[in-house]
Design a protein around this motif. Structure first.
Motif, PDB file in Angstrom:
ATOM      1  N   LEU A  15       1.979   8.015 -37.382  1.00 51.47           N
ATOM      2  CA  LEU A  15       1.837   9.168 -38.840  1.00 51.47           C
ATOM      3  C   LEU A  15       2.041   8.017 -39.979  1.00 51.47           C
ATOM      4  O   LEU A  15       0.965   8.093 -41.012  1.00 51.47           O
ATOM      5  N   ALA A  16       3.108   7.715 -40.179  1.00 47.28           N
ATOM      6  CA  ALA A  16       3.193   6.476 -41.053  1.00 47.28           C
ATOM      7  C   ALA A  16       1.828   5.073 -41.145  1.00 47.28           C
ATOM      8  O   ALA A  16       1.478   5.857 -42.775  1.00 47.28           O
ATOM      9  N   ALA A  17       1.363   4.751 -40.583  1.00 43.84           N
ATOM     10  CA  ALA A  17       0.856   4.049 -40.656  1.00 43.84           C
ATOM     11  C   ALA A  17      -1.003   4.640 -40.614  1.00 43.84           C
ATOM     12  O   ALA A  17      -2.102   4.217 -41.347  1.00 43.84           O
ATOM     13  N   ALA A  18      -1.182   5.960 -40.219  1.00 40.78           N
ATOM     14  CA  ALA A  18      -2.208   6.543 -40.718  1.00 40.78           C
ATOM     15  C   ALA A  18      -2.278   7.389 -42.387  1.00 40.78           C
ATOM     16  O   ALA A  18      -3.454   8.041 -42.498  1.00 40.78           O
ATOM     17  N   GLY A  19      -1.187   7.393 -42.548  1.00 42.43           N
ATOM     18  CA  GLY A  19      -1.015   8.023 -44.073  1.00 42.43           C
ATOM     19  C   GLY A  19      -0.661   9.484 -43.911  1.00 42.43           C
ATOM     20  O   GLY A  19      -0.932   9.895 -45.600  1.00 42.43           O
ATOM     21  N   PHE A  20       0.366   9.920 -42.903  1.00 44.98           N
ATOM     22  CA  PHE A  20       0.678  11.058 -43.204  1.00 44.98           C
ATOM     23  C   PHE A  20       2.374  11.058 -43.297  1.00 44.98           C
ATOM     24  O   PHE A  20       3.064  10.142 -42.888  1.00 44.98           O
ATOM     25  N   ASP A  21       2.767  12.064 -44.195  1.00 47.04           N
ATOM     26  CA  ASP A  21       4.203  11.837 -44.605  1.00 47.04           C
ATOM     27  C   ASP A  21       4.716  12.874 -43.670  1.00 47.04           C
ATOM     28  O   ASP A  21       5.112  13.722 -44.468  1.00 47.04           O
ATOM     29  N   CYS A  22       5.175  13.323 -42.161  1.00 44.83           N
ATOM     30  CA  CYS A  22       5.721  14.209 -41.447  1.00 44.83           C
ATOM     31  C   CYS A  22       6.930  14.011 -41.042  1.00 44.83           C
ATOM     32  O   CYS A  22       7.236  12.779 -40.650  1.00 44.83           O
ATOM     33  N   THR A  23       7.965  15.074 -40.809  1.00 43.42           N
ATOM     34  CA  THR A  23       8.965  14.825 -40.236  1.00 43.42           C
ATOM     35  C   THR A  23       8.525  14.993 -38.832  1.00 43.42           C
ATOM     36  O   THR A  23       8.057  16.130 -38.209  1.00 43.42           O
ATOM     37  N   MET A  24       9.677  13.740 -38.205  1.00 46.02           N
ATOM     38  CA  MET A  24       9.699  13.031 -36.709  1.00 46.02           C
ATOM     39  C   MET A  24      11.204  13.465 -36.555  1.00 46.02           C
ATOM     40  O   MET A  24      11.568  12.495 -37.030  1.00 46.02           O
ATOM     41  N   MET A  25      11.750  13.901 -35.622  1.00 47.24           N
ATOM     42  CA  MET A  25      13.631  13.383 -35.810  1.00 47.24           C
ATOM     43  C   MET A  25      13.441  14.079 -34.066  1.00 47.24           C
ATOM     44  O   MET A  25      12.885  14.306 -33.264  1.00 47.24           O
TER      45      MET A  25
ATOM     46  N   SER B 236      15.124   8.883 -29.239  1.00 44.21           N
ATOM     47  CA  SER B 236      15.152   8.329 -30.943  1.00 44.21           C
ATOM     48  C   SER B 236      13.481   7.173 -30.379  1.00 44.21           C
ATOM     49  O   SER B 236      13.441   6.799 -31.601  1.00 44.21           O
ATOM     50  N   LEU B 237      13.337   6.387 -29.323  1.00 45.04           N
ATOM     51  CA  LEU B 237      13.033   5.100 -29.316  1.00 45.04           C
ATOM     52  C   LEU B 237      11.052   5.992 -29.794  1.00 45.04           C
ATOM     53  O   LEU B 237      10.321   5.323 -30.503  1.00 45.04           O
ATOM     54  N   MET B 238      10.797   6.182 -28.995  1.00 39.24           N
ATOM     55  CA  MET B 238      10.082   7.399 -29.529  1.00 39.24           C
ATOM     56  C   MET B 238       9.795   8.315 -30.305  1.00 39.24           C
ATOM     57  O   MET B 238       8.957   8.274 -30.925  1.00 39.24           O
ATOM     58  N   VAL B 239      10.430   8.813 -30.900  1.00 36.34           N
ATOM     59  CA  VAL B 239      10.355   8.937 -32.974  1.00 36.34           C
ATOM     60  C   VAL B 239      10.352   8.557 -33.104  1.00 36.34           C
ATOM     61  O   VAL B 239       9.701   8.247 -34.413  1.00 36.34           O
ATOM     62  N   GLU B 240      10.798   6.742 -33.201  1.00 40.84           N
ATOM     63  CA  GLU B 240      10.365   6.127 -34.251  1.00 40.84           C
ATOM     64  C   GLU B 240       8.780   5.503 -33.823  1.00 40.84           C
ATOM     65  O   GLU B 240       8.514   5.072 -35.072  1.00 40.84           O
ATOM     66  N   GLN B 241       8.429   5.481 -32.407  1.00 35.47           N
ATOM     67  CA  GLN B 241       6.954   5.191 -32.631  1.00 35.47           C
ATOM     68  C   GLN B 241       6.104   6.436 -33.342  1.00 35.47           C
ATOM     69  O   GLN B 241       5.333   5.568 -33.730  1.00 35.47           O
ATOM     70  N   ALA B 242       6.674   7.700 -33.136  1.00 32.60           N
ATOM     71  CA  ALA B 242       6.374   8.509 -33.780  1.00 32.60           C
ATOM     72  C   ALA B 242       6.177   8.877 -35.495  1.00 32.60           C
ATOM     73  O   ALA B 242       5.021   8.989 -36.096  1.00 32.60           O
ATOM     74  N   ARG B 243       7.239   8.030 -36.032  1.00 32.67           N
ATOM     75  CA  ARG B 243       6.440   7.734 -37.616  1.00 32.67           C
ATOM     76  C   ARG B 243       6.455   6.982 -38.228  1.00 32.67           C
ATOM     77  O   ARG B 243       5.339   7.213 -38.215  1.00 32.67           O
ATOM     78  N   ARG B 244       5.674   5.696 -37.209  1.00 34.16           N
ATOM     79  CA  ARG B 244       4.983   4.506 -37.111  1.00 34.16           C
ATOM     80  C   ARG B 244       3.725   5.073 -37.243  1.00 34.16           C
ATOM     81  O   ARG B 244       2.835   4.694 -38.317  1.00 34.16           O
TER      82      ARG B 244
END
Length: 218
Positions: free
Chosen positions: A90-100, A80-88
């Motif tokens: 992609l979001a920081a680069a302007g992408f709304d992608c599903t990371m779960m 879950s900690l890796m996924v949190e980093q992945a979400r951040r």
């Protein structure tokens, strides 16, 4: 994967998450390394936009490259900690992608049921049943889809050895040779292609073990 294994393995990777991106091929912070992976991904992917399932996505570095190339990545990782980093990331680069968060060896239904590409980098060695995972992944591909496996063989562990306390023994711990992986894939795929990955730019250093990609089409 058994619940006991999931708990111990997710804890192991959660502990690794804060420093995970310090490895050159994980964080892709070096422009040369990042460019090398971007070029490889471009050569493995169909024309964009493609629906790509990034299994064992870690902190999302490859998912980010895929999004930048116009694809629609969905990432799954047990940590879950890796996924949190992945979400951040992609979001920081302007992408709304599903990371779960989920078991990449048996992806959750929420990830989807049909993909153009399934991308898996250095995950098979962590699985108690890698051949079962290969069968499940192939079953998630659309007609004409492809399974892209980035793998290698970097050590020969002792029999029955594990990397996470309390988890099951792993048949491909230390990596899997291309020969062994192709043997497992032949009953599942009509077309197989192997590509060596010996370019130091991919890893941020020279490598002296076996590194390769397999592209499988059912």
């Amino acid at each position: 994967m058994p619940e006991s294994d999931i708990a111990s393995i997710s804890s192991y990777w959660d502990a690794a998450a804060p420093s995970f991106d310090e490895e050159a091929d994980h964080g892709l912070r070096d422009p040369l390394v990042r460019a090398a992976w971007a070029e490889r991904l471009r050569s493995w992917m169909p024309h964009s936009p493609a629906d790509v399932l990034d299994l064992g996505c870690g902190t999302g570095s490859l998912s980010l490259l895929l999004a930048e190339q116009g694809h629609r990545p969905v990432g799954v990782d047990l940590s879950s900690l890796m996924v949190e980093q992945a979400r951040r990331k992609l979001a920081a680069a302007g992408f709304d992608c599903t990371m779960m968060t989920g078991d990449a060896s048996d992806p959750p239904a929420e990830a989807g049921h049909s993909f153009d590409v399934i991308l898996v980098r250095h995950l098979l060695w962590t699985l108690p049943d890698p051949e079962g995972a290969l069968r499940r992944w192939i079953g998630l591909l659309r007609p004409g889809g492809r399974l892209v496996l980035v793998e290698g063989r970097w050590q020969v562990p002792e029999s029955g050895q594990t990397y996470a306390a309390g988890s099951a023994s792993l048949p491909w711990l230390g990596g899997v040779s291309a020969e062994r992986l192709l043997l497992a894939l032949r009953p599942l795929a009509a077309e197989l292609r192997t590509e060596p990955l010996t370019d130091p730019d991919l890893w941020g250093r020279p490598i002296h073990d076996e590194r390769y990609a397999v592209i499988a089409r059912p």
